[in-house]
Design a protein around this motif. Structure first.
Motif, short mmCIF file in Angstrom:
data_model
loop_
_atom_site.label_atom_id
_atom_site.label_comp_id
_atom_site.label_asym_id
_atom_site.label_seq_id
_atom_site.Cartn_x
_atom_site.Cartn_y
_atom_site.Cartn_z
N ILE A 55 0.83 -1.21 0.00
CA ILE A 55 0.00 0.00 0.00
C ILE A 55 0.86 1.25 0.00
O ILE A 55 0.54 2.25 -0.65
CB ILE A 55 -0.95 -0.02 1.21
CG1 ILE A 55 -2.12 -0.97 0.97
CG2 ILE A 55 -1.49 1.39 1.51
CD1 ILE A 55 -3.04 -1.14 2.16
N LEU A 56 1.97 1.20 0.70
CA LEU A 56 2.84 2.37 0.81
C LEU A 56 3.42 2.78 -0.54
O LEU A 56 3.88 3.91 -0.72
CB LEU A 56 3.96 2.11 1.81
CG LEU A 56 3.52 1.96 3.27
CD1 LEU A 56 4.68 1.54 4.15
CD2 LEU A 56 2.90 3.25 3.77
N ARG A 57 3.40 1.86 -1.51
CA ARG A 57 3.89 2.18 -2.86
C ARG A 57 2.78 2.78 -3.73
O ARG A 57 3.02 3.12 -4.88
CB ARG A 57 4.43 0.91 -3.52
CG ARG A 57 5.59 0.28 -2.76
CD ARG A 57 5.92 -1.09 -3.32
NE ARG A 57 6.89 -1.78 -2.49
CZ ARG A 57 7.12 -3.09 -2.53
NH1 ARG A 57 6.42 -3.85 -3.37
NH2 ARG A 57 8.03 -3.65 -1.74
N GLN A 58 1.57 2.87 -3.14
CA GLN A 58 0.42 3.36 -3.89
C GLN A 58 0.09 4.82 -3.59
O GLN A 58 -1.00 5.29 -3.88
CB GLN A 58 -0.81 2.50 -3.58
CG GLN A 58 -0.72 1.07 -4.11
CD GLN A 58 -0.86 1.03 -5.62
OE1 GLN A 58 -1.79 1.58 -6.19
NE2 GLN A 58 0.11 0.38 -6.28
N ASP A 59 1.03 5.53 -3.00
CA ASP A 59 0.88 6.95 -2.69
C ASP A 59 -0.40 7.23 -1.88
O ASP A 59 -1.24 8.04 -2.27
CB ASP A 59 0.87 7.78 -3.98
CG ASP A 59 0.84 9.28 -3.71
OD1 ASP A 59 1.42 9.71 -2.68
OD2 ASP A 59 0.22 10.02 -4.50
N PRO A 60 -0.58 6.55 -0.73
CA PRO A 60 -1.80 6.76 0.06
C PRO A 60 -1.71 7.99 0.96
O PRO A 60 -0.61 8.38 1.39
CB PRO A 60 -1.88 5.49 0.89
CG PRO A 60 -0.45 5.15 1.15
CD PRO A 60 0.31 5.54 -0.10
N ASP A 61 -2.84 8.59 1.24
CA ASP A 61 -2.93 9.60 2.29
C ASP A 61 -3.46 8.97 3.58
O ASP A 61 -3.00 9.28 4.66
CB ASP A 61 -3.87 10.74 1.85
CG ASP A 61 -3.38 11.46 0.62
OD1 ASP A 61 -2.33 12.11 0.72
OD2 ASP A 61 -4.03 11.33 -0.43
N VAL A 62 -4.45 8.09 3.41
CA VAL A 62 -5.09 7.42 4.54
C VAL A 62 -5.06 5.91 4.29
O VAL A 62 -5.34 5.46 3.18
CB VAL A 62 -6.54 7.90 4.75
CG1 VAL A 62 -7.19 7.16 5.91
CG2 VAL A 62 -6.58 9.41 4.98
#
Length: 559
Positions: free
Chosen positions: A377-384
């Motif tokens: 997920i951290l590679r998916q440019d998340p904000d939340v």
């Protein structure tokens, strides 16, 4: 027949001044298009109230009116008139004395259906009047799927339970009576608002129980010889191996009933008397509650909304299984979701589908775990980020790393109280200073059953219970007597109670110092944290729940 019956309904109501001629014409036009009773058209157009309609007809026709909201009907009587007739003509049999059958009707002037019932039953029909809504609710309650299932199972005969795949067992499991029985078990569960279905073999019976408002209720007992084919039918639907009975299996079923789409998580578990099956019902198509509907007090809701709007940190929701943790997280995500932020989740399973979220379901067999999902997920440019549950050290480390590098992280933990979330992470092996730096809020919650509004009455709780809660015996307390609306439980529906801990500077210092759990909890209380039990007291005082219910859901609370 009753005097005055031959006069038409519209004429009666116009004579009484209840409606006008123009309103009657409009209602007749609707009746012709929709194919419903004239009285229904008048009510639905807003020209007359249902209660007024019943009152006027009762007075003019000299037929008694009956309020069915708390009326108890002998289930044996309902078998005299078929369900499809009751639904089509909006009527229900109430009681039988000698050869006279009393029937509640929305349209007591329908002589044709009265004659038909008399012919079918051999009884003299005495009509009484009730509202359409009251009759429909009574039909839903008394003509339950369980009665139909009992009729169906009588047509299924199995001399011996076969065990070979492709043999008689799978053939019987695909027969219409078995298919319909399983469908009706699920349909009734949905109608009863159940969250889980338990199918359990006992020594001589197959027991079916529904979990409603957090409590299991026995719904049905079937012959034990049907156990194998019913379990096989469920396995076929959920994609399981029907020949394997020695080890647990998991699967899922998509089901539609009463306009609802339900995703069922299915689990089998071998016990000494055979296989037990549990179906968890997950209602699809969006979240069921917003933040304002969960039960937050206004001041706590304001603080929680402020917290979920922060740019980074971890917010943990804690409580036992079935306490509504995931529902709270979804409501929070739905509240903050906008086109400007990227919200990504990793869940087990995806319980509600929200179009604005990027949701992923774990698959341990494929190596897709919470820890692996969070890393990607951290590679998916998340904000939340929402992690369904922090179960192990690796997932905890990844969640904290995400929070400390500019992400807002939501997750759940299985702890009894809010302060327990801190000590649980430390016990997992997370350094106290990382816990102190990353957690911005911990919310513990429980679901409390609400008193049924239809059978609510005052009562005197036991003195010991009042002393435990610190309540004054002079206060007026309420409980549900038990009625059809609540299936005689006295409760209908649930609401949340919450314990909200926001770590301030002094509390963070105690966390870094690895202070004992009770010290952290006492400090949080001195800082203004309201305990679960304290949060539930207003519900008791306001007559929304009982003393016993509050004690039940907070019995594990510590000081």
């Amino acid at each position: 027949m009753v005097e005055g019956k031959r006069k038409k309904l519209g004429e009666i109501l116009i004579e009484k001044g209840a409606i006008t001629g123009e309103q009657l014409k409009e209602a007749i036009e609707r009746q012709r298009k929709i194919d419903e009773f004239l009285g229904q058209s008048l009510v639905r157009l807003g020209f007359i109230k249902a209660e007024t309609l019943v009152e006027e007809l009762s007075s003019h026709l000299r037929i008694p009116k009956v309020d069915l909201s708390n009326y108890l009907i002998d289930p044996k009587i309902t078998h005299l008139v078929k369900e499809d007739i009751c639904r089509e003509y909006c009527l229900i049999p109430l009681f039988k004395i000698d050869n006279i059958l009393t029937v509640a009707m929305a349209d007591p002037m329908n002589l044709g259906i009265i004659d038909r019932i008399q012919s079918d039953t051999g009884c003299i029909v005495e009509p009484v009047i009730s509202t359409e809504t009251g009759i429909k609710e009574a039909i839903d309650h008394y003509y339950r799927a369980t009665d139909t299932i009992r009729d169906i199972v009588q047509s299924i005969s199995i001399e011996k339970e076969p065990s070979l795949i492709g043999g008689p067992e799978i053939e019987v499991a695909e027969k219409p009576p078995v298919v319909k029985a399983v469908d009706l078990i699920v349909s009734q569960a949905i109608a009863d608002r159940a969250s889980d279905i338990h199918i359990e073999p006992d020594e001589n019976i197959l027991r079916v129980r529904y979990r409603i408002d957090g409590i299991l209720h026995e719904n049905l007992q079937l012959p034990i010889h049907l156990h194998s084919v019913i379990v096989s039918r469920i396995k076929i639907l959920s994609g399981m191996n029907i020949a394997e009975k020695r080890v647990p299996q998991d699967g899922h079923i998509e089901f539609k009933a009463e306009g609802k789409e339900v995703d069922m998580r299915v689990s089998t578990f071998p016990i000494i008397r055979g296989e037990k099956v549990v179906l968890r019902l997950l209602y699809r198509g969006g979240i069921r509650y917003g933040l304002t509907e969960l039960g937050f007090p206004p001041d706590m809701l304001k603080k929680f909304k402020s917290l979920i709007s922060r740019p980074h940190g971890i917010i943990l929701v804690t409580g036992p299984t079935g306490s509504g943790k995931t529902t709270t997280l979804y409501a929070a995500l739905d509240k903050i979701s906008t086109k400007e932020i990227n919200i990504t989740t990793i869940e087990d399973p995806v319980e509600y589908e929200l179009s604005s979220l990027n949701q992923s379901q774990i698959n341990p067999r494929a190596g897709w775990t919470f820890e692996a999902g969070l890393r990607n997920i951290l590679r998916q440019d998340p904000d939340v980020i929402m992690v369904g549950e922090i179960r192990d050290l690796d997932t905890a480390r990844m969640a904290i790393q995400s929070a400390l590098t500019g992400h807002l992280v939501f997750s759940t933990l299985h702890t009894n109280d809010a302060s327990g979330a801190v000590t649980r992470l430390i016990d997992m092996g997370i350094e106290p200073f990382l816990v102190s730096s990353s957690i911005i809020g911990a919310l513990a919650q429980r679901l409390v059953r609400l008193i049924c509004p239809r059978c609510k009455e005052t009562y005197e709780p036991e003195k010991d219970f009042l002393e435990t809660l610190g309540l004054d015996a002079g206060t007026k307390f309420y409980k549900g007597k038990g009625c059809r609306n609540c299936n005689n439980t006295g409760y209908r529906g649930r609401t949340g109670i919450f314990e909200f801990m926001i770590p301030e500077e002094k509390l963070r210092s105690l966390i870094v110092a690895k202070s004992p759990p009770h010290v952290i909890r006492q400090a949080a209380r001195r800082g203004g944290m309201v305990t679960l039990r304290e949060a539930g007291l207003p519900l008791v005082r306001n007559g929304r729940t009982t003393v016993e219910e509050l004690l039940r859901v907070t019995q594990d609370e510590v000081g």
